[in-house]
Design a protein around this motif. Structure first.
Motif, PDB file in Angstrom:
ATOM      1  N   TRP A 179      -1.431  -8.828   2.002  1.00 29.81           N
ATOM      2  CA  TRP A 179      -0.770  -9.179   0.505  1.00 29.81           C
ATOM      3  C   TRP A 179       0.463  -8.558   0.673  1.00 29.81           C
ATOM      4  CZ3 TRP A 179      -2.709 -13.138   0.565  1.00 29.81           C
ATOM      5  CH2 TRP A 179      -4.449 -13.661   0.408  1.00 29.81           C
ATOM      6  N   VAL A 180       1.157  -9.245   0.224  1.00 29.70           N
ATOM      7  CA  VAL A 180       2.716  -8.463  -0.661  1.00 29.70           C
ATOM      8  C   VAL A 180       2.290  -6.631  -0.978  1.00 29.70           C
ATOM      9  CG1 VAL A 180       2.403  -8.885  -2.424  1.00 29.70           C
ATOM     10  CG2 VAL A 180       4.382  -8.442  -1.696  1.00 29.70           C
ATOM     11  N   LEU A 181       3.036  -5.928  -1.083  1.00 28.44           N
ATOM     12  CA  LEU A 181       2.936  -4.643  -0.802  1.00 28.44           C
ATOM     13  C   LEU A 181       3.729  -3.554  -2.312  1.00 28.44           C
ATOM     14  CD1 LEU A 181       2.475  -3.017   2.467  1.00 28.44           C
ATOM     15  CD2 LEU A 181       0.566  -3.600   0.896  1.00 28.44           C
ATOM     16  N   ASP A 182       3.811  -5.454  -3.309  1.00 27.18           N
ATOM     17  CA  ASP A 182       5.367  -4.565  -3.740  1.00 27.18           C
ATOM     18  C   ASP A 182       5.087  -4.438  -5.292  1.00 27.18           C
ATOM     19  OD1 ASP A 182       4.184  -6.907  -5.441  1.00 27.18           O
ATOM     20  OD2 ASP A 182       5.239  -8.274  -4.957  1.00 27.18           O
ATOM     21  N   GLU A 183       3.085  -4.015  -5.404  1.00 24.44           N
ATOM     22  CA  GLU A 183       3.270  -3.684  -6.939  1.00 24.44           C
ATOM     23  C   GLU A 183       3.901  -2.289  -7.363  1.00 24.44           C
ATOM     24  OE1 GLU A 183      -0.267  -1.820  -4.244  1.00 24.44           O
ATOM     25  OE2 GLU A 183       1.565  -3.269  -4.113  1.00 24.44           O
ATOM     26  N   LEU A 200      -0.622 -18.929  -2.699  1.00 22.64           N
ATOM     27  CA  LEU A 200      -0.921 -18.468  -3.922  1.00 22.64           C
ATOM     28  C   LEU A 200      -1.344 -16.955  -4.927  1.00 22.64           C
ATOM     29  CD1 LEU A 200      -3.928 -21.023  -3.634  1.00 22.64           C
ATOM     30  CD2 LEU A 200      -2.399 -21.610  -4.828  1.00 22.64           C
ATOM     31  N   HIS A 201      -1.215 -16.121  -3.532  1.00 26.88           N
ATOM     32  CA  HIS A 201      -1.209 -14.882  -4.016  1.00 26.88           C
ATOM     33  C   HIS A 201      -0.399 -14.527  -4.283  1.00 26.88           C
ATOM     34  CE1 HIS A 201      -2.896 -10.832  -3.416  1.00 26.88           C
ATOM     35  NE2 HIS A 201      -1.833 -10.937  -3.264  1.00 26.88           N
ATOM     36  N   GLU A 202       0.572 -14.591  -3.097  1.00 25.17           N
ATOM     37  CA  GLU A 202       2.660 -14.693  -3.755  1.00 25.17           C
ATOM     38  C   GLU A 202       2.858 -15.103  -5.280  1.00 25.17           C
ATOM     39  OE1 GLU A 202       3.923 -12.444  -2.508  1.00 25.17           O
ATOM     40  OE2 GLU A 202       2.504 -12.075  -1.198  1.00 25.17           O
ATOM     41  N   GLY A 253       1.273 -15.757  -8.037  1.00 19.31           N
ATOM     42  CA  GLY A 253       0.236 -14.871  -8.590  1.00 19.31           C
ATOM     43  C   GLY A 253       1.379 -14.410  -9.154  1.00 19.31           C
ATOM     44  N   HIS A 254       1.889 -13.585  -8.372  1.00 18.14           N
ATOM     45  CA  HIS A 254       2.746 -12.131  -8.318  1.00 18.14           C
ATOM     46  C   HIS A 254       3.964 -13.089  -9.384  1.00 18.14           C
ATOM     47  CE1 HIS A 254       1.272  -8.923  -6.520  1.00 18.14           C
ATOM     48  NE2 HIS A 254       1.203  -9.415  -5.530  1.00 18.14           N
ATOM     49  N   LEU A 255       4.100 -13.491  -8.515  1.00 14.66           N
ATOM     50  CA  LEU A 255       5.823 -14.594  -9.452  1.00 14.66           C
ATOM     51  C   LEU A 255       5.906 -14.455 -10.698  1.00 14.66           C
ATOM     52  CD1 LEU A 255       8.470 -15.697  -8.634  1.00 14.66           C
ATOM     53  CD2 LEU A 255       7.246 -18.118  -8.521  1.00 14.66           C
TER      54      LEU A 255
HETATM   55 ZN   LIG Z   1       0.647  -8.589  -3.639  1.00 13.66          ZN
END
Ligand SMILES: [Zn+2]
Length: 316
Positions: free
Chosen positions: A25-29, A267-269, A271-273
């Motif tokens: 997953w993205v590491l943008d947290e 869907l995960h991304e 959700g972040h959006l």
């Molecule tokens: Zn993520």
């Protein structure tokens, strides 16, 4: 055990994508980071296509855009002047005329959540420290897709993802079509020359490893949104960006099992959006690394429903 840059472990027995990668997953947290106040920057409109930036810069910038909106005391001056009826021309055209497409009531409402769960987290909060920053539910959220490098079936996957997100949040999304805008860490949220007198649409891009070198490491997506906070009003997201690894998605979409992974990543991304952060519960889709969860789980859905009940802020 495969590790990503944030130190999250992925069980070695986990099924990999057809490309041989373990989707991560993205590491943008911004989780765990102090949300230090930062001065609000007036974004100058750019009439020229922006060049893709290095990935580190892109990631930092996406995080920064989230942080910008967290400064609840920061003023967006131009809308205030207009609201006050001063008639003064804004110092710069850094924000659009307020209220574009703003209705008097939310355009939709999230459905009842069958199983309420606290296993969710928000990427940004209002000044009260608990209410999430969300998109304005009284107006549609536009998105555009950069067509370069799009894998076969990729755009359909994005549309399906936004439809699923709409079902979970009640938010209404409108596809504006293709765009010639390139992903950029310096993306301006208001680009009148390209999109007119409104906030720029959410930009969905299919990126290459040369554009986003993090993709080389197995990261297959990143996403975030920009919030604005006019004086006396809650902060709301006005636009955002979703970057997806074109090559990884092309591989995943080559067969049915991979396509399910690809859908889950989108869907995960998304959700972040709209304002979800990662959670430590591996039973949720917003768990930071890949798992067997392929759709929004109760914690995700509880968080998404809250994000669909944000404040309407026609002052923006
Ligand atoms: Zn993520």
């Amino acid at each position: 055990m495969v590790r990503d840059g944030a130190g999250h472990g992925v069980p070695s027995g986990l099924r990999t994508s057809p490309t041989g990668r373990v989707p991560q997953w993205v590491l943008d947290e911004a989780a765990g980071r102090p949300l230090a106040p930062a001065p609000w920057r007036a974004w100058e409109p750019s009439g020229q296509p922006t060049r893709p930036r290095g990935p580190r810069r892109l990631r930092r910038a996406i995080t920064l855009t989230l942080l910008l909106g967290l400064v609840g005391t920061v003023a967006v001056v131009d809308p205030l002047d207009r609201l006050a009826g001063r008639g003064a021309a804004p110092a710069s055209a850094s924000v659009p005329t307020p209220g574009f497409e703003a209705a008097d009531a939310p355009l939709g409402t999230p459905p009842p959540v069958p199983v309420q769960s606290g296993a969710h987290a928000f990427a940004a909060h209002q000044a009260d420290g608990t209410s999430p920053v969300a998109y304005d539910p009284c107006r549609p959220i536009h998105y555009a897709i950069r067509p370069e490098h799009a894998p076969a079936g990729g755009d359909a996957l994005v549309h399906e993802g936004f439809a699923r997100l709409s079902d979970a949040t009640g938010l209404q999304f409108v596809f504006d079509g293709p765009t010639d805008e390139w992903p950029s860490g310096d993306r301006a949220p208001f680009q009148p020359d390209r999109y007119g007198d409104r906030w720029a649409p959410v930009l969905v891009s299919w990126g290459t490893e040369s554009e986003v070198p993090e993709f080389v490491t197995g990261i297959v997506g990143q996403a975030g949104s920009t919030a604005m906070s006019p004086p006396g009003s809650p902060a709301v997201f006005v636009t955002g960006a979703v970057d997806l690894d074109a090559a990884a998605f092309s591989g995943m979409l080559a067969d049915e099992a991979g396509a399910a992974w690809a859908r889950a990543v989108v869907l995960h991304e998304l959700g972040h959006l709209v304002g979800l952060d990662h959670v430590a519960d591996p039973g949720q889709l917003l768990y930071p690394t890949s798992s067997t969860v392929l759709d929004y789980a109760p914690g995700d859905l509880t968080g998404l429903a809250a994000l669909g009940r944000g404040e309407c802020v026609p002052e923006l």
